[in-house]
Design an enzyme around this catalytic site. Structure first.
Site, PDB file in Angstrom:
ATOM      1  N   CYS A  19       0.818  -1.217   0.000  1.00  0.00           N
ATOM      2  CA  CYS A  19       0.000   0.000   0.000  1.00  0.00           C
ATOM      3  C   CYS A  19       0.852   1.269   0.000  1.00  0.00           C
ATOM      4  O   CYS A  19       2.066   1.216   0.131  1.00  0.00           O
ATOM      5  CB  CYS A  19      -0.859   0.036   1.258  1.00  0.00           C
ATOM      6  SG  CYS A  19      -1.833  -1.450   1.497  1.00  0.00           S
ATOM      7  N   GLY A  45      -1.022   0.749  -4.911  1.00  0.00           N
ATOM      8  CA  GLY A  45      -2.284   0.104  -4.591  1.00  0.00           C
ATOM      9  C   GLY A  45      -3.413   0.718  -5.381  1.00  0.00           C
ATOM     10  O   GLY A  45      -3.548   1.942  -5.393  1.00  0.00           O
ATOM     11  N   ASN A 121       1.219   0.673   5.789  1.00  0.00           N
ATOM     12  CA  ASN A 121       1.710  -0.072   4.637  1.00  0.00           C
ATOM     13  C   ASN A 121       2.623  -1.163   5.198  1.00  0.00           C
ATOM     14  O   ASN A 121       3.522  -0.872   5.967  1.00  0.00           O
ATOM     15  CB  ASN A 121       2.502   0.895   3.741  1.00  0.00           C
ATOM     16  CG  ASN A 121       3.432   0.193   2.764  1.00  0.00           C
ATOM     17  OD1 ASN A 121       4.534   0.647   2.523  1.00  0.00           O
ATOM     18  ND2 ASN A 121       2.994  -0.911   2.205  1.00  0.00           N
ATOM     19  N   GLY A 122       2.360  -2.392   4.823  1.00  0.00           N
ATOM     20  CA  GLY A 122       3.213  -3.476   5.303  1.00  0.00           C
ATOM     21  C   GLY A 122       2.391  -4.620   5.834  1.00  0.00           C
ATOM     22  O   GLY A 122       1.165  -4.639   5.685  1.00  0.00           O
TER      23      GLY A 122
END
Ligand code: AMP
Length: 489
Positions: A19, A45, A121-122
């Site tokens: 993302c 994304g 994000n991750g």
């Protein structure tokens, strides 16, 4: 079935968190700037986008939707509905039922201290384990995204300030994450202790701050790059400026090497170096390692372009656009059968016969995952009259799945997990196939080679060296906490 069901290149149904995030503090146009930032991060994304803004009175506003940033935030009325001088936003890359709106970030919650919005994000590698423990304590999860783990950990924390509660939460999670969060007092940004996922700080021309996954999101809003958020650092931004907290013991960082190879936008600056230049250097190294007699170097667009340029210069061969990409292939194109799905690459790419016919062609791409793209491209280039087709890849063989936020299929579907390079060449139908070596890749990144005792990057997808423990993977009892995903898909 959900109309998004076929949009993942990998067609499996595990949740992915590949993302982009953005945060703005101190601008009357916070929501508009955050939307622009998300637009620049669209490559991270495309399934959904969300924004939460905050007025100075502490009132929050939220808008989320499936699809592209422009589809959701292109309308001035939507932006007008997101007033305030601070905002956080998120682009989501996800698959199948997991794209349910309740999973679209930023997530928002009302706490005793006021509103709180968070986007990350991750991937957390102990999310299932934590979720089970939290559910046992009575936490009611509304989504299946890892971000909600942060929300509940913050809710039950006994610390008094929001920053301390966030730090308390971060100390319990394991994984690779960059997050932005907003409450009635500050914009927060954090990176995991190894700094696997990126997060940068920018300064707006009229004052105010930006946090974003990549510098291309600073460029679009005219912000000046200040610095990267450091691995394990928490930045607290308010009207007094930016403060930093480093609650984790310092350890050597392991930034994601695949951001350089494929994921980051080529005009972004990562660790002080333009991604574009790095990709060209990787291509040059690849040419030095595995040059072959040929007439023309052709990139597989778009991701293979800078590496192919570097390769061509180093090899002293012409660089030509022998494959043309159609940029207007809709993401919701329905591919109901395998046969039609097989046409996919022809919809996306076509061979430029004038360049290819009668020539020995070197194709350069960034990676081979399942081998589908390479096989179809090689076949297409041969059909256009190439006399030889050599495939060169600007990454080492992808032998392992990523559990840290890059969308990869399970290991059994990775071509390089099951076949050596000679077998892979046969499968994709190329006259020869070569990947850059791991040491060559590190050299292109300015290192002497890969230091096995302390690698400078996370390269687990090429080595299986997972620097962050994969607790959920080891936990046999893991089951999705929510049955709603199944009901929605
Ligand atoms: P495959 O056809 O399965 O071998 O996939 C290889 C192609 O997918 C290459 O052209 C890459 O540019 C692209 N690719 C590599 N990693 C990813 C990813 N995480 N998400 C989407 N596309 C990717």
């Amino acid at each position: 079935m959900d109309e998004m069901a076929n949009t993942s290149p990998w067609e499996d149904d595990k949740p992915h968190e590949e993302c982009g995030v953005v945060g703005i503090w101190g601008s009357a146009d916070a929501a508009a700037l955050a939307a622009l930032g998300l637009h620049a991060l669209q490559h991270r994304g495309q399934e959904a986008a969300g924004l939460v803004s905050m007025e100075e009175s502490g009132i929050f506003h939220s808008h989320k939707g499936r699809g592209l940033v422009g589809d959701n935030f292109g309308d001035a009325a939507v932006i007008a509905g997101l007033p305030g001088r601070a905002a956080v936003g998120h682009n989501r890359y996800a698959t199948t039922g997991e794209t349910a709106l309740r999973n679209v970030q930023p997530l928002y919650a009302d706490f005793e201290f006021g509103g709180f919005a968070v986007a990350h994000n991750g991937n957390l590698t102990n999310a299932h384990t934590l979720k089970r423990a939290l559910v046992r304590r009575g936490c009611l999860f509304q989504s299946t995204t890892d971000s909600e783990v942060f929300v509940h950990l913050i809710a039950i924390s006994l610390y008094s300030t929001v920053t301390d509660r966030l730090i308390d939460a971060l100390k319990q999670v394991q994984g690779a994450y960059s997050l932005v969060a907003l409450h009635n007092g500050a914009l927060l940004g954090a990176r995991d202790p190894l700094g696997v996922r990126p997060l940068v700080i920018g300064r707006l021309p009229a004052g105010g701050f930006v946090l974003a996954s990549e510098t291309c999101a600073l460029d679009i809003v005219g912000a000046e790059f200040v610095r990267d958020v450091e691995p394990g650092e928490i930045v607290v931004i308010d009207d007094a400026g930016l403060r930093s907290q480093k609650p984790f013991a310092k350890q050597p960082s392991r930034f994601c090497i695949f951001e350089y190879i494929y994921f980051a936008r080529p005009d972004s600056i990562v660790e002080g170096t333009p991604v574009y230049d790095t990709r060209k250097r990787i291509g040059a190294e690849l040419a030095r390692e595995s040059g072959v007699a040929a007439d023309v170097i052709v990139p597989v667009p778009d991701s293979g372009v800078p590496a192919a340029m570097g390769y061509a210069v180093e090899a002293g061969l012409p660089f030509e656009l022998g494959i043309i990409r159609n940029h207007y292939v809709g993401r919701t194109f329905i591919e109901p059968t395998d046969q039609i799905r097989h046409l996919g690459v022809k919809l996306k790419h076509s061979a430029n016969r004038a360049i290819i016919e009668g020539r020995r062609v070197v194709l350069v791409d960034d990676s081979i995952v399942r081998g589908t793209t390479s096989r179809k491209i090689v076949e297409m280039v041969r059909a256009a009259g190439a006399t030889e087709v050599h495939m060169r890849i600007s990454s080492p063989p992808t032998t392992h799945s990523c559990f840290y936020g890059i969308d990869t299929p399970e290991r059994s579907k990775l071509l390089a997990a099951k076949h050596d390079v000679a077998e892979m060449a046969k499968i994709i139908g190329a006259d020869s196939l070569a990947f850059i070596s791991l040491d060559g890749l590190y050299r292109a990144l300015g290192r002497p080679g890969r230091d096995a005792a302390s690698p400078a990057y996370c390269d687990a997808c090429f080595t299986g060296d997972y620097a962050i423990p994969l607790l959920d993977q080891q936990d046999n009892a893991q089951r999705p906490v929510s049955l709603l995903a199944a009901a929605n898909s």
